[in-house]
Design an enzyme around this catalytic site. Structure first.
Site, mmCIF file in Angstrom:
data_model
loop_
_atom_site.group_PDB
_atom_site.id
_atom_site.type_symbol
_atom_site.label_atom_id
_atom_site.label_comp_id
_atom_site.label_asym_id
_atom_site.label_seq_id
_atom_site.Cartn_x
_atom_site.Cartn_y
_atom_site.Cartn_z
ATOM 1 N N SER A 56 -89.390 61.215 -9.993
ATOM 2 C CA SER A 56 -88.830 62.311 -9.348
ATOM 3 C C SER A 56 -88.199 63.250 -10.444
ATOM 4 O O SER A 56 -87.785 62.835 -11.506
ATOM 5 C CB SER A 56 -87.744 61.995 -8.234
ATOM 6 O OG SER A 56 -86.577 61.521 -8.974
ATOM 7 N N ASP A 94 -93.227 62.670 -8.422
ATOM 8 C CA ASP A 94 -92.701 62.899 -6.893
ATOM 9 C C ASP A 94 -92.004 63.936 -6.616
ATOM 10 O O ASP A 94 -91.023 64.238 -7.505
ATOM 11 C CB ASP A 94 -91.679 61.379 -6.704
ATOM 12 C CG ASP A 94 -91.412 61.133 -5.379
ATOM 13 O OD1 ASP A 94 -92.221 61.448 -4.415
ATOM 14 O OD2 ASP A 94 -90.393 60.304 -5.095
ATOM 15 N N SER A 237 -88.941 53.024 3.150
ATOM 16 C CA SER A 237 -88.095 51.755 2.786
ATOM 17 C C SER A 237 -87.756 51.485 4.195
ATOM 18 O O SER A 237 -87.637 52.096 5.252
ATOM 19 C CB SER A 237 -86.968 52.383 2.149
ATOM 20 O OG SER A 237 -87.206 52.301 0.687
ATOM 21 N N ASN A 277 -94.623 55.451 -0.014
ATOM 22 C CA ASN A 277 -93.588 55.478 -0.791
ATOM 23 C C ASN A 277 -92.267 54.556 -0.670
ATOM 24 O O ASN A 277 -91.593 54.659 0.645
ATOM 25 C CB ASN A 277 -93.072 56.984 -0.822
ATOM 26 C CG ASN A 277 -93.944 57.822 -1.480
ATOM 27 O OD1 ASN A 277 -95.120 57.509 -1.697
ATOM 28 N ND2 ASN A 277 -93.480 59.193 -1.811
ATOM 29 N N SER A 280 -85.470 53.468 -1.783
ATOM 30 C CA SER A 280 -84.334 52.974 -1.330
ATOM 31 C C SER A 280 -84.248 51.477 -1.278
ATOM 32 O O SER A 280 -83.305 50.719 -1.774
ATOM 33 C CB SER A 280 -84.040 53.419 0.017
ATOM 34 O OG SER A 280 -84.084 54.966 0.041
HETATM 35 O O1 G3H Z 1 -87.822 61.002 -2.320
HETATM 36 C C1 G3H Z 1 -86.725 60.732 -2.988
HETATM 37 C C2 G3H Z 1 -86.861 59.656 -3.958
HETATM 38 O O2 G3H Z 1 -86.354 58.532 -3.336
HETATM 39 C C3 G3H Z 1 -86.261 59.980 -5.329
HETATM 40 O O3 G3H Z 1 -85.053 60.346 -5.310
HETATM 41 O O4 G3H Z 1 -84.379 62.400 -6.261
HETATM 42 O O5 G3H Z 1 -82.801 60.520 -6.192
HETATM 43 O O6 G3H Z 1 -84.552 60.229 -7.612
HETATM 44 P P1 G3H Z 1 -84.138 60.776 -6.488
HETATM 45 P P1 13P Z 2 -87.205 55.794 0.661
HETATM 46 O O1 13P Z 2 -85.982 56.586 0.557
HETATM 47 O O2 13P Z 2 -87.310 55.408 2.020
HETATM 48 O O3 13P Z 2 -87.189 54.599 -0.268
HETATM 49 O O4 13P Z 2 -88.600 57.018 0.377
HETATM 50 C C1 13P Z 2 -88.855 57.265 -1.095
HETATM 51 C C2 13P Z 2 -89.745 58.154 -1.113
HETATM 52 O O5 13P Z 2 -90.180 58.845 -0.079
HETATM 53 C C3 13P Z 2 -90.031 58.933 -2.500
HETATM 54 O O6 13P Z 2 -90.631 60.115 -2.480
HETATM 55 ZN ZN ZN Z 3 -90.482 60.899 -0.940
#
Ligand code: G3H
Ligand code: 13P
Ligand code: ZN
Length: 332
Positions: A56, A94, A237, A277, A280
């Protein structure tokens, strides 16, 4: 400029075509540290599952973009060392939120990027996605786009209001953007609190929250409009209650955390959903294991003694997802 092929990575094109035809989904696991990456690669190598390593914008800021790219390159070699002869590993951005970010990832060896312009008006989403596709395709990098809005936090952007993807828009969107896969909104959301307690019912026996089901009718309508087109589910998740319990029993506080039931993800994997994806759940596994070591052994201060168990727990989680939820084992 480095091309992903020189790093031993693959893009998502063939991977997704096989997954849609075969009725399984590819795991897309986020990473931002070495233990997560090791656990992902060990699990994928052991189960011979294709895998998508997701970075990300927040992970790039946290761990340094160059370091993460070299880690992914190292992961290919590590997979081979583990006896996986022909590793099928994608390095994916991502929730890219700008052309510049997507371009920078293409230029530094990512094999796939997501442009998430889903919060923009429809025509602006199309224009920005199209621009990224035109650039990425010159280098054979595949592009994921998003239509519809998920609830929760998407890389620092909090969406108060979610709305499902409108099936009547998907043909126009996919045709005009030229994207390779489409993330849709059918009731999943990011994070460990996917639903408010008032949106759920409570299981009278366990007292645990039971979330509302995913909108499979919307998914099936989209599949009918775009037969065989790769569909992506974010926010998938399951928030395993054993980890929530372990965290709460060892000094944590995650009241009423709830995710997407795994049976529903298993069901979705059999459809055109070919990328799921998960971030979490890995965070929960890691936190649960670390908290337990800290509580059981207050004198421990060697990071390997708590990050090691965290890595083992994440590997167990990834293998479970691959084998029992997504069905991608043995496909690479
Ligand atoms: O969609 C979000 C992903 O779980 C990435 O999360 O932006 O905290 O790295 P983050
Ligand atoms: P979760 O928070 O459900 O793991 O989703 C992760 C996600 O979509 C990352 O792009
Ligand atoms: Zn996402």
């Amino acid at each position: 400029m480095i091309n992903y092929k020189d790093l031993g990575l693959v893009n998502t094109r063939d991977m997704f075509a096989k997954a849609v035809a075969g009725g399984y989904a590819i795991p897309a696991f986020n990473f931002n540290n070495m233990e997560q990456l090791q656990a992902i690669i060990m699990a994928a190598a052991e189960t011979k599952s294709p895998v998508i390593l997701q970075v990300s914008k927040g992970a790039r800021n946290y761990a340094n973009q160059t370091l993460l790219r070299y880690m992914a390159e190292g992961a290919v070699q590590y997979a081979k060392e583990l006896g996986w002869e022909n590793p099928q590993i994608v390095l994916h951005l991502d929730h890219g939120d700008s052309f510049e970010l997507c371009k920078s990832c293409v230029d530094m060896g990512f094999s796939s990027v997501m442009i998430d312009a889903s919060s923009l008006p429809y025509e602006e989403n199309i224009a920005l996605t199209r621009k990224v596709v035109e650039y990425a395709h010159k280098y054979d990098v595949t592009v994921e786009a998003e239509l519809g809005v998920l609830a929760g936090v998407e890389d620092e952007v909090a969406a108060e209001e979610s709305h499902y993807t409108r099936p009547e828009e998907v043909i126009d969107f996919a045709t005009r953007t030229g994207c390779d896969s489409l993330a849709i909104s059918i009731g999943t959301s990011h994070g460990a609190y996917k639903f408010k307690p008032e949106q759920c019912t409570r299981d009278p026996k366990t007292g645990l929250l039971v979330p509302p089901p995913l909108a499979f009718d919307v998914l099936h309508e989209i599949e009918k409009k775009l037969p065989g087109f790769p569909i992506v589910l974010h926010g998938s998740s399951s928030v395993p209650q054993e980890y929530v319990k372990m965290i709460n029993e060892h000094g944590g506080k995650l009241p009423d955390a709830v995710g997407i039931p795994e049976e529903q993800l298993r069901e979705a994997s059999k459809s055109a959903v070919c990328k799921i994806n998960i971030d979490s759940d890995s965070r929960l596994a890691m936190t649960a294991a670390v908290r337990k070591v800290f509580a059981d052994k207050p004198g421990e201060f060697d990071p390997r003694k708590y990050l090691g168990p965290a890595r083992d727990e994440m590997k167990k989680l990834y293998m479970h997802k691959i084998v029992n939820v997504l069905g991608s084992n043995g496909k690479a």
